[in-house]
Design a protein around this motif. Structure first.
Motif, PDB file in Angstrom:
ATOM      1  N   ARG A  66      45.300  43.472  52.763  1.00  0.00           N
ATOM      2  CA  ARG A  66      46.733  43.743  52.947  1.00  0.00           C
ATOM      3  C   ARG A  66      47.241  44.756  51.924  1.00  0.00           C
ATOM      4  NH1 ARG A  66      46.713  37.970  54.074  1.00  0.00           N
ATOM      5  NH2 ARG A  66      47.127  37.677  56.313  1.00  0.00           N
ATOM      6  N   ALA A  67      46.526  44.846  50.803  1.00  0.00           N
ATOM      7  CA  ALA A  67      46.912  45.840  49.799  1.00  0.00           C
ATOM      8  C   ALA A  67      46.404  47.237  50.144  1.00  0.00           C
ATOM      9  CB  ALA A  67      46.389  45.422  48.427  1.00  0.00           C
ATOM     10  N   GLY A  68      45.658  47.369  51.240  1.00  0.00           N
ATOM     11  CA  GLY A  68      45.224  48.672  51.699  1.00  0.00           C
ATOM     12  C   GLY A  68      43.782  49.028  51.398  1.00  0.00           C
ATOM     13  N   ARG A  69      42.987  48.112  50.873  1.00  0.00           N
ATOM     14  CA  ARG A  69      41.593  48.421  50.561  1.00  0.00           C
ATOM     15  C   ARG A  69      40.723  48.248  51.800  1.00  0.00           C
ATOM     16  NH1 ARG A  69      39.663  46.052  44.862  1.00  0.00           N
ATOM     17  NH2 ARG A  69      38.163  47.751  45.214  1.00  0.00           N
ATOM     18  N   GLN A  70      39.610  48.932  51.826  1.00  0.00           N
ATOM     19  CA  GLN A  70      38.656  48.812  52.922  1.00  0.00           C
ATOM     20  C   GLN A  70      37.919  47.463  52.829  1.00  0.00           C
ATOM     21  OE1 GLN A  70      38.277  50.989  55.494  1.00  0.00           O
ATOM     22  NE2 GLN A  70      40.047  52.026  54.578  1.00  0.00           N
ATOM     23  N   PRO A  71      37.412  46.962  53.975  1.00  0.00           N
ATOM     24  CA  PRO A  71      36.755  45.660  53.949  1.00  0.00           C
ATOM     25  C   PRO A  71      35.599  45.565  52.958  1.00  0.00           C
ATOM     26  CG  PRO A  71      37.226  46.284  56.195  1.00  0.00           C
ATOM     27  CD  PRO A  71      37.566  47.467  55.349  1.00  0.00           C
ATOM     28  N   GLY A  72      34.757  46.605  52.905  1.00  0.00           N
ATOM     29  CA  GLY A  72      33.636  46.575  51.980  1.00  0.00           C
ATOM     30  C   GLY A  72      34.091  46.517  50.537  1.00  0.00           C
ATOM     31  N   GLU A  73      35.096  47.323  50.185  1.00  0.00           N
ATOM     32  CA  GLU A  73      35.625  47.311  48.826  1.00  0.00           C
ATOM     33  C   GLU A  73      36.263  45.962  48.492  1.00  0.00           C
ATOM     34  OE1 GLU A  73      38.352  50.508  48.707  1.00  0.00           O
ATOM     35  OE2 GLU A  73      36.819  52.079  48.704  1.00  0.00           O
ATOM     36  N   ALA A  74      36.973  45.385  49.470  1.00  0.00           N
ATOM     37  CA  ALA A  74      37.599  44.080  49.242  1.00  0.00           C
ATOM     38  C   ALA A  74      36.550  43.011  48.999  1.00  0.00           C
ATOM     39  CB  ALA A  74      38.476  43.703  50.440  1.00  0.00           C
ATOM     40  N   LEU A  75      35.444  43.085  49.721  1.00  0.00           N
ATOM     41  CA  LEU A  75      34.386  42.079  49.554  1.00  0.00           C
ATOM     42  C   LEU A  75      33.708  42.215  48.189  1.00  0.00           C
ATOM     43  CD1 LEU A  75      33.171  39.799  51.282  1.00  0.00           C
ATOM     44  CD2 LEU A  75      31.398  41.397  51.996  1.00  0.00           C
ATOM     45  N   LEU A  76      33.555  43.436  47.723  1.00  0.00           N
ATOM     46  CA  LEU A  76      32.916  43.645  46.430  1.00  0.00           C
ATOM     47  C   LEU A  76      33.794  43.202  45.264  1.00  0.00           C
ATOM     48  CD1 LEU A  76      31.285  47.151  47.000  1.00  0.00           C
ATOM     49  CD2 LEU A  76      30.124  44.949  46.803  1.00  0.00           C
ATOM     50  N   SER A  77      35.085  43.034  45.501  1.00  0.00           N
ATOM     51  CA  SER A  77      35.984  42.603  44.426  1.00  0.00           C
ATOM     52  C   SER A  77      35.955  41.101  44.204  1.00  0.00           C
ATOM     53  CB  SER A  77      37.423  43.030  44.758  1.00  0.00           C
ATOM     54  OG  SER A  77      37.916  42.323  45.894  1.00  0.00           O
ATOM     55  N   VAL A  78      35.198  40.370  45.046  1.00  0.00           N
ATOM     56  CA  VAL A  78      35.154  38.904  44.940  1.00  0.00           C
ATOM     57  C   VAL A  78      34.192  38.500  43.832  1.00  0.00           C
ATOM     58  CG1 VAL A  78      34.564  36.781  46.153  1.00  0.00           C
ATOM     59  CG2 VAL A  78      35.708  38.638  47.368  1.00  0.00           C
ATOM     60  N   PRO A  79      34.599  37.637  42.892  1.00  0.00           N
ATOM     61  CA  PRO A  79      33.659  37.122  41.889  1.00  0.00           C
ATOM     62  C   PRO A  79      32.555  36.319  42.570  1.00  0.00           C
ATOM     63  CG  PRO A  79      35.936  36.675  41.245  1.00  0.00           C
ATOM     64  CD  PRO A  79      35.972  37.143  42.665  1.00  0.00           C
ATOM     65  N   SER A  80      31.318  36.527  42.145  1.00  0.00           N
ATOM     66  CA  SER A  80      30.178  35.907  42.820  1.00  0.00           C
ATOM     67  C   SER A  80      29.622  34.698  42.083  1.00  0.00           C
ATOM     68  CB  SER A  80      29.057  36.950  42.992  1.00  0.00           C
ATOM     69  OG  SER A  80      28.642  37.443  41.726  1.00  0.00           O
ATOM     70  N   GLY A  81      30.303  34.234  41.040  1.00  0.00           N
ATOM     71  CA  GLY A  81      29.738  33.175  40.217  1.00  0.00           C
ATOM     72  C   GLY A  81      29.487  31.870  40.951  1.00  0.00           C
ATOM     73  N   ASP A  82      30.366  31.492  41.873  1.00  0.00           N
ATOM     74  CA  ASP A  82      30.263  30.192  42.538  1.00  0.00           C
ATOM     75  C   ASP A  82      29.702  30.279  43.955  1.00  0.00           C
ATOM     76  OD1 ASP A  82      31.343  28.948  40.316  1.00  0.00           O
ATOM     77  OD2 ASP A  82      33.413  29.154  41.029  1.00  0.00           O
ATOM     78  N   LEU A  83      29.240  31.439  44.381  1.00  0.00           N
ATOM     79  CA  LEU A  83      28.809  31.618  45.762  1.00  0.00           C
ATOM     80  C   LEU A  83      27.297  31.561  45.931  1.00  0.00           C
ATOM     81  CD1 LEU A  83      31.340  34.386  46.792  1.00  0.00           C
ATOM     82  CD2 LEU A  83      31.365  31.989  47.490  1.00  0.00           C
TER      83      LEU A  83
END
Length: 230
Positions: A66-83
């Motif tokens: 919703r802030a205007g980022r592309q899906p790939g960029e949005a996914l890369l911004s997710v912290p991966s510690g608990d996944l």
């Protein structure tokens, strides 16, 4: 091997107090059992952390979109510690233009990360049909939150039986302490007389049966798809 090794000094102390090697043998036999129980608890905690991480992922990616980022960029911004360790596959697919839905489905095979299957479906629909990915992720997050709340309610209702079983399991130890305080030498009676050995064996079998029953009951109650009665 970790905290389960504490069984060994406890067994040595009981063996010295009771002048018998049986507590030491029992402590050695208890080490793998306690270790397995501790590892099971850790797996449950890791599963819960992954489930929470998936919910946070949906909210984070939806907000970034919703802030205007592309899906790939949005996914890369997710912290991966608990996944989990398989999240690297998803990050690599998003960074280098790979098959993100397939990577998400692979990551969803980890216990607790099953919600990533819904994320993969939303991603696939958004790519193929141009549907709104943010709205789909919001719906996935809402469904996962409802499921988590249901499990928390079930666990709260099962807390009473768990405490009862734990108290009943500890009561024999209090009985031994009280008997020793009265000078009746309960450890000698348990470890050096046929009747005591029979009572000890029967009590251990009953304790084991109680824990097995509790574990199976909780596993059945917390199984996916269980409805919570109001």
């Amino acid at each position: 091997m970790g905290r389960e090794l504490l069984c060994l000094p406890v067994g040595c102390v009981l063996a010295a107090l009771g002048a018998s090697a049986l507590p030491l043998f029992a402590a050695v036999a208890a080490v793998p059992v306690v270790g397995r129980w501790l590892r099971t608890r850790e797996r449950v905690r890791a599963r819960d952390r992954r489930a929470t991480g998936v919910i946070e992922l949906c909210g984070t990616v939806a907000g970034e979109l919703r802030a205007g980022r592309q899906p790939g960029e949005a996914l890369l911004s997710v912290p991966s510690g608990d996944l989990g360790e398989r999240w690297g596959l998803v990050s690599a697919a998003a960074r280098f233009g790979g098959d993100v839905p397939e990577a998400l489905r692979r990551a969803a095979r980890q216990p607790g990360a099953e919600g990533l299957t819904g994320v993969a479906a939303c991603w696939q629909v958004a790519v193929d049909e141009g549907a709104g990915l943010a709205a789909g992720l919001d719906r996935v997050a809402s469904a996962l939150r409802a499921e988590r709340e249901q499990r928390e309610i079930l666990r709260a209702r099962l807390a009473g039986p768990k405490v009862t079983v734990a108290v009943l399991a500890v009561l024999p130890a209090f009985g031994l302490v009280m008997g020793a305080a009265l000078g009746t030498e309960p450890l000698h009676q348990l470890l050096h007389t046929p009747v005591g050995l029979g009572c000890l064996l029967g009590g251990c079998l009953l304790e084991w049966a109680g824990f097995v029953w509790l574990r199976r009951s909780m596993r059945a109650a917390l199984a996916p798809g269980k409805a919570v009665g109001r």
